[in-house]
Enzyme design. Structure first.
Site, PDB file in Angstrom:
ATOM      1  N   GLU A 179      73.777 108.704  17.735  1.00 53.38           N
ATOM      2  CA  GLU A 179      74.074 108.550  16.317  1.00 53.38           C
ATOM      3  C   GLU A 179      74.365 107.109  15.910  1.00 53.38           C
ATOM      4  O   GLU A 179      75.480 106.788  15.473  1.00 53.38           O
ATOM      5  CB  GLU A 179      75.266 109.422  15.918  1.00 53.38           C
ATOM      6  N   GLU A 368      73.274 118.209  19.679  1.00 53.16           N
ATOM      7  CA  GLU A 368      74.629 118.631  19.283  1.00 53.16           C
ATOM      8  C   GLU A 368      74.530 119.609  18.132  1.00 53.16           C
ATOM      9  O   GLU A 368      73.751 119.396  17.196  1.00 53.16           O
ATOM     10  CB  GLU A 368      75.494 117.460  18.788  1.00 53.16           C
TER      11      GLU A 368
END
Ligand code: GCO
Length: 469
Positions: A179, A368
């Site tokens: 991320e 995720e």
């Protein structure tokens, strides 16, 4: 009226979808969130070790100094993971554990920890999916400007090479960055995450150096002889316009570009959809050197998608330099974090990735997905978390829907294996399949753990709709 505004979330009672027999079923964690042992066995300090010591940054002044004490409890944690039945585990390496100052010399004891961990996984039939950088930058590099500098991107490549040489014979898949949007935005633009810098719109060098560091790391892993798949994990957040008005649609386009496209298209297409002079007024754009675009576009083998919820926006008010204003999504269930739950947005996201990028899109992994819940241990010692397994049930069905129309999804990693240090929120947000009592370090598998075990071991086939084991 509350229950109309905030519907509850339940698992579906329809038959559970079948997933391919070679589907990777896993869980995910990150080093700073679970390891603890922040200054043991030669580990150097990281940006998070420093940040958590600044007053007012973390809820309850909590730190990851001990976290889940996984550094010492890795063996029993892996036993529990084997009991869960997963065939893959995504974890991250603490860069400053293996390279205490971010660059050579390396720390043998730190490398030995990851050797043990990986060997322990392989002995239990669990494939290692390694994230190289999940936000904890060696403090020595941060002191010299961190991701604002080209030096950090270059040191990241050296670190990747070291890991490739040392672990490349046993790692199943490599993820360069986790991320980068969140790291750039919360770490360097707004300062709510480490390193706590507030560059606001002057953040462009961080964006560029993260992308460059990713490309250099892919090349360094290959040069180190790695043949396993290499990818990157992005939080690919669907952005909704509040209305169909031109202003709201332009706002959605702007946030979609910042959130998603600027991190993806330089890698997949070799083009940067933003003009840094326009998107980041005041940023120094001289960081871009000839040849960087080609390095960033080094081919990857898969894309990791982190998904939690969509984001809604409207046109910005007068004087708002961001170009959008966030608007809450209402009328849907909400997580412990108060995030909206919209599983169909995950189907849409996956399908739109395929539609937007076609042949240039590599296979996908959901690296995720999960929810925080205010879990507690009941008097009978059990942790009942129907909301979590309903959330997982609904999102797995959403993934199956995308796969049914041809999107190539190869695996799913539930966030997270166990409750852990949730960054600025400290320990208050519990995401785990395993409950952690942070006073005693006792682990208690939650109901969702048993539900997920049914999914992963039966490859979904044995699931009784709406009922947990
Ligand atoms: C992220 C990180 C995780 C978080 C998780 C829940 O997506 O922010 O990758 O480290 O803990 O997402 O917020």
């Amino acid at each position: 009226m509350d229950d109309i505004a905030t519907p509850t979330l339940t698992a579906s009672t329809d038959p559970f979808p079948e997933f391919p027999s070679d589907f990777r079923w896993g869980t995910a964690t990150a080093a700073y969130q679970i390891e603890g042992a922040w200054n043991e066995d030669g580990k150097g300090p990281s940006s998070w070790d420093t940040f958590v010591r600044q007053p007012g940054k973390i809820a309850g002044a909590q730190t990851g100094d001990i976290a889940c004490d996984h550094y010492h409890r890795w063996e029993s944690d892996l036993d529990l993971m084997a009991n869960l039945g997963v065939n893959a585990y995504r974890f991250s390496v603490a860069w400053s554990r293996v390279l205490p100052t971010g660059s050579a010399p390396h720390n043998d004891a730190g490398l030995a920890f990851y050797d043990r961990l990986i060997d322990g996984m392989l002995a239990r039939g669990i494939d290692p999916y390694v994230t190289l950088h999940h936000w904890d930058l060696p403090q020595a590099l941060e002191d010299r400007g961190g991701w604002q500098t080209r030096e950090t991107a270059e040191r990241f490549a050296d670190y990747a090479a070291l890991m490739g040489e040392r672990l490349g014979d046993r790692v199943s898949s490599w993820i360069t960055l986790n991320e980068p949007f969140v790291l750039a935005t919360f770490g360097y633009s707004f300062g709510t995450h480490a390193p706590g810098r507030t560059l606001f719109l002057s953040v462009y060098p961080v964006v560029h150096h993260l992308l460059l560091g990713h490309g250099l790391a892919v090349q360094a892993l290959r040069a180190a002889g790695v043949t396993a798949p290499i990818g990157i994990t992005n939080n690919l957040t669907p952005v909704w316009a509040l209305t169909d008005s031109d202003g709201d649609r332009a706002a959605a386009e702007r946030l979609d570009t910042l959130y998603n496209r600027q991190w993806l298209e330089p890698i997949l297409l070799g083009t940067q959809p933003i003009d840094p002079e326009v998107a980041y007024p005041g940023s120094d754009t001289s960081c871009v050197q000839p040849g960087d675009a080609e390095i960033i576009a080094t081919p990857i083998d898969f894309l990791g998608v982190n998904f939690y919820n969509p984001q809604q926006v409207k046109a910005p008010g007068e004087g708002n330099p961001m170009g959008f204003e966030l608007v809450d999504i209402t009328g849907v269930p909400r997580t412990g974090f108060d995030w909206p739950v919209v599983p169909s947005a995950l189907t849409d996201r996956l399908v739109s990735l395929r539609d937007s990028y076609g042949d240039q899109l590599p296979p996908l992994y959901i690296t995720e997905n999960g929810t925080s819940v205010a879990d507690h241990v009941d008097s009978d010692g059990r942790v009942r978390d129907p909301f979590r397994w309903a959330y997982l049930d609904r999102h797995l069905r959403a993934i199956a829907d995308a796969m049914e129309v041809g999107v190539d999804v190869r695996g799913y990693f539930c966030w997270s294996f166990m409750d852990n240090f949730e960054w600025a929120e400290g320990y208050d947000q519990r995401f785990g399949l395993v409950y952690v009592d942070f006073d005693t370090q006792q682990r208690i598998p939650k109901d969702s753990f048993r539900w997920y075990r049914q999914v992963v071991t039966g490859n979904a086939a044995g699931i009784v709709p709406g009922v947990q084991a």
